[in-house]
Each structure stands twice: as structure tokens, then as C-alpha cells.
Design a protein around this motif. Structure first.
Motif, PDB file in Angstrom:
ATOM      1  N   LEU A  44      -9.320   4.839  13.674  1.00 44.68           N
ATOM      2  CA  LEU A  44      -9.611   4.542  12.442  1.00 44.68           C
ATOM      3  C   LEU A  44      -8.322   4.897  11.458  1.00 44.68           C
ATOM      4  N   VAL A  45      -8.455   4.147  10.390  1.00 45.58           N
ATOM      5  CA  VAL A  45      -7.244   4.434   9.457  1.00 45.58           C
ATOM      6  C   VAL A  45      -8.116   4.717   7.995  1.00 45.58           C
ATOM      7  N   GLY A  46      -7.434   5.764   7.219  1.00 42.70           N
ATOM      8  CA  GLY A  46      -8.014   6.143   6.089  1.00 42.70           C
ATOM      9  C   GLY A  46      -6.957   6.204   5.071  1.00 42.70           C
ATOM     10  N   LEU A  47      -7.113   5.565   3.820  1.00 37.81           N
ATOM     11  CA  LEU A  47      -6.235   5.517   2.701  1.00 37.81           C
ATOM     12  C   LEU A  47      -6.979   5.907   1.516  1.00 37.81           C
ATOM     13  N   GLY A  48      -6.131   6.916   0.795  1.00 30.56           N
ATOM     14  CA  GLY A  48      -6.714   7.308  -0.345  1.00 30.56           C
ATOM     15  C   GLY A  48      -5.778   6.547  -1.443  1.00 30.56           C
ATOM     16  N   PHE A  49      -6.344   6.127  -2.563  1.00 29.41           N
ATOM     17  CA  PHE A  49      -5.870   5.601  -3.527  1.00 29.41           C
ATOM     18  C   PHE A  49      -6.243   5.997  -4.858  1.00 29.41           C
ATOM     19  N   THR A  50      -5.393   5.727  -5.706  1.00 35.44           N
ATOM     20  CA  THR A  50      -5.514   6.163  -7.314  1.00 35.44           C
ATOM     21  C   THR A  50      -4.698   4.981  -7.862  1.00 35.44           C
ATOM     22  N   ARG A  51      -5.610   3.956  -8.331  1.00 34.03           N
ATOM     23  CA  ARG A  51      -5.148   2.740  -9.029  1.00 34.03           C
ATOM     24  C   ARG A  51      -5.725   2.247 -10.361  1.00 34.03           C
ATOM     25  N   GLY A  52      -4.978   1.819 -11.024  1.00 35.32           N
ATOM     26  CA  GLY A  52      -5.481   1.592 -12.596  1.00 35.32           C
ATOM     27  C   GLY A  52      -5.845   0.122 -12.654  1.00 35.32           C
ATOM     28  N   GLY A  53      -6.876  -0.055 -13.577  1.00 34.91           N
ATOM     29  CA  GLY A  53      -7.350  -1.453 -13.848  1.00 34.91           C
ATOM     30  C   GLY A  53      -8.409  -1.358 -14.865  1.00 34.91           C
ATOM     31  N   GLU A  54      -9.178  -2.292 -15.133  1.00 36.63           N
ATOM     32  CA  GLU A  54     -10.020  -2.409 -16.081  1.00 36.63           C
ATOM     33  C   GLU A  54     -11.202  -2.485 -15.336  1.00 36.63           C
ATOM     34  N   VAL A  80     -12.879  -5.005  -8.748  1.00 40.54           N
ATOM     35  CA  VAL A  80     -11.619  -5.734  -8.680  1.00 40.54           C
ATOM     36  C   VAL A  80     -10.393  -4.980  -8.055  1.00 40.54           C
ATOM     37  N   VAL A  81     -10.181  -3.743  -8.829  1.00 37.88           N
ATOM     38  CA  VAL A  81      -9.311  -3.044  -8.192  1.00 37.88           C
ATOM     39  C   VAL A  81      -9.632  -2.607  -6.654  1.00 37.88           C
ATOM     40  N   CYS A  85       0.729  -1.215   0.046  1.00 39.15           N
ATOM     41  CA  CYS A  85       0.069  -0.062   0.046  1.00 39.15           C
ATOM     42  C   CYS A  85       0.795   1.396   0.101  1.00 39.15           C
ATOM     43  N   ASP A  86       2.033   1.024  -0.528  1.00 33.32           N
ATOM     44  CA  ASP A  86       2.917   2.299  -0.539  1.00 33.32           C
ATOM     45  C   ASP A  86       2.322   3.381  -1.728  1.00 33.32           C
ATOM     46  N   ASP A  87       1.570   3.211  -2.427  1.00 30.70           N
ATOM     47  CA  ASP A  87       0.866   4.102  -3.117  1.00 30.70           C
ATOM     48  C   ASP A  87      -0.235   4.885  -2.494  1.00 30.70           C
ATOM     49  N   ALA A  88      -0.575   4.739  -1.232  1.00 29.63           N
ATOM     50  CA  ALA A  88      -1.776   5.082  -0.614  1.00 29.63           C
ATOM     51  C   ALA A  88      -1.315   6.352   0.208  1.00 29.63           C
ATOM     52  N   VAL A  89      -2.271   7.400   0.208  1.00 26.59           N
ATOM     53  CA  VAL A  89      -1.872   8.609   1.072  1.00 26.59           C
ATOM     54  C   VAL A  89      -2.817   7.932   2.418  1.00 26.59           C
ATOM     55  N   VAL A  90      -2.091   8.094   3.686  1.00 27.19           N
ATOM     56  CA  VAL A  90      -2.816   7.366   4.766  1.00 27.19           C
ATOM     57  C   VAL A  90      -2.970   8.302   5.885  1.00 27.19           C
ATOM     58  N   GLY A  91      -4.151   8.238   6.434  1.00 25.43           N
ATOM     59  CA  GLY A  91      -4.706   9.210   7.639  1.00 25.43           C
ATOM     60  C   GLY A  91      -4.766   8.616   8.891  1.00 25.43           C
TER      61      GLY A  91
END
Length: 162
Positions: free
Chosen positions: A46-56, A60-61, A34-40
Motif C-alpha cells: 500500500l501507499v498512502g498520500l496525505g494532501f492539502t490542496r486548494g480549489g473551488e 475536482v481537486v 505529487c511533491d506536495d504530498a506526505v507519502v507513507g
């Protein structure tokens, strides 16, 4: 063949009491990929994680990201929410870099709960709008593209099926 899309989404997880220190949580998330996440970690428990991930496929992503996150966190951690699902006009306005009032002046889908709207219902309505609102959609497409999948995953989680 389907084209990869950049999906933007947030995952919110509740932590069990005594879940460890923030550094250990951050290290575990990094090691789980999860090294691509912005972690709060600002809200207690609570833990919040913001992601931008590619896929079809957004479902699934996002599901894969949820599995990664939960595998990294202490036993007893639970998925609380995937965003965007229910959103305010202010949330949408922020994503589009327009004012909330600009959205209030336009036809919107009916609210679902307490003045919140389903993000999955917003995109077609916004695409039909003239001017700045429609023009601003391109920058927020990944967020809206995640909405239907977030809604499905949240429904399963609320039924204990995540």
C-alpha cells in the motif's frame, strides 16, 4: 465566483506485487506533481498520500490528485480509499484536538457501519455544539470540506467506475 478552499484528504492505493522499490515510487510520485504530498509506504503493498490542496470544488481537486497518483504508480495500482469518509469518534476528536469522551457526551449523527460515522454528516452536527468542540472546527474545516467528495469517489471506486 467561488472561493478557493484548502481541502485536506488522504489517498490510499494498493500496489501490484513486485511494484518496485520505495525510492522509485517516491521519484515517480514527485515527477507526477505529487511533491506536495506526505507519502507513507509503511504497509506492505500500500501507499498512502496525505494532501492539502486548494480549489473551488473538492471532488475536482481530489479526483485530479487521484489521477496524478495513479499515473505515477506501476500498472495495476488501484485506488483503495479516499479519506475522510467513514471515521471514528477518535479520528474526529484528533482533528479537533478534543477528547473522544468530549464527543461521546454530545449528540452525534447515527453511526453508519461498525461504530464509524460519515465525516460528511459530522460538520453540521458539530457546528451546533457549544464550547470547545465548535470552537475547534476552524482548524479542521479543510478535512470536513473533503468528506462528501471522498464519499462519492469511494462509491464510484467500489463500483469500478474510478
Amino acid at each position: 465566483m467561488a472561493k478557493d478552499v484548502e481541502f485536506e484528504f488522504d489517498i490510499v492505493v494498493s500496489l501490484p506485487k513486485g511494484a518496485g522499490d520505495e525510492d522509485a515510487i517516491m521519484d515517480a510520485l514527485f515527477e507526477a506533481g505529487c511533491d506536495d504530498a506526505v507519502v507513507g509506504l509503511g504497509a506492505s503493498g500500500l501507499v498512502g498520500l496525505g494532501f492539502t490542496r486548494g480549489g473551488e470544488d473538492a471532488e475536482v481537486v481530489i479526483s485530479n490528485a487521484v489521477k496524478q497518483v495513479l499515473s505515477a504508480l506501476p500498472e495495476g495500482a488501484q485506488l483503495r480509499e479516499v479519506k475522510p469518509d467513514l471515521v471514528s469518534l477518535a479520528d474526529v476528536a484528533d482533528r479537533l484536538s478534543v477528547s473522544r469522551q468530549a464527543l461521546q457526551k454530545r449528540d452525534m449523527p447515527p453511526p453508519s457501519l461498525g461504530g464509524l460515522y460519515r465525516a460528511s454528516e459530522m460538520l453540521p452536527v458539530l457546528e451546533a455544539q457549544p464550547g470547545k468542540v465548535r470552537d475547534a472546527l476552524e482548524a479542521a474545516r479543510g478535512w470536513f470540506a473533503s468528506a462528501a467528495a471522498a464519499q462519492k469517489i469511494n462509491a464510484r471506486a467500489s463500483l469500478g467506475q474510478s
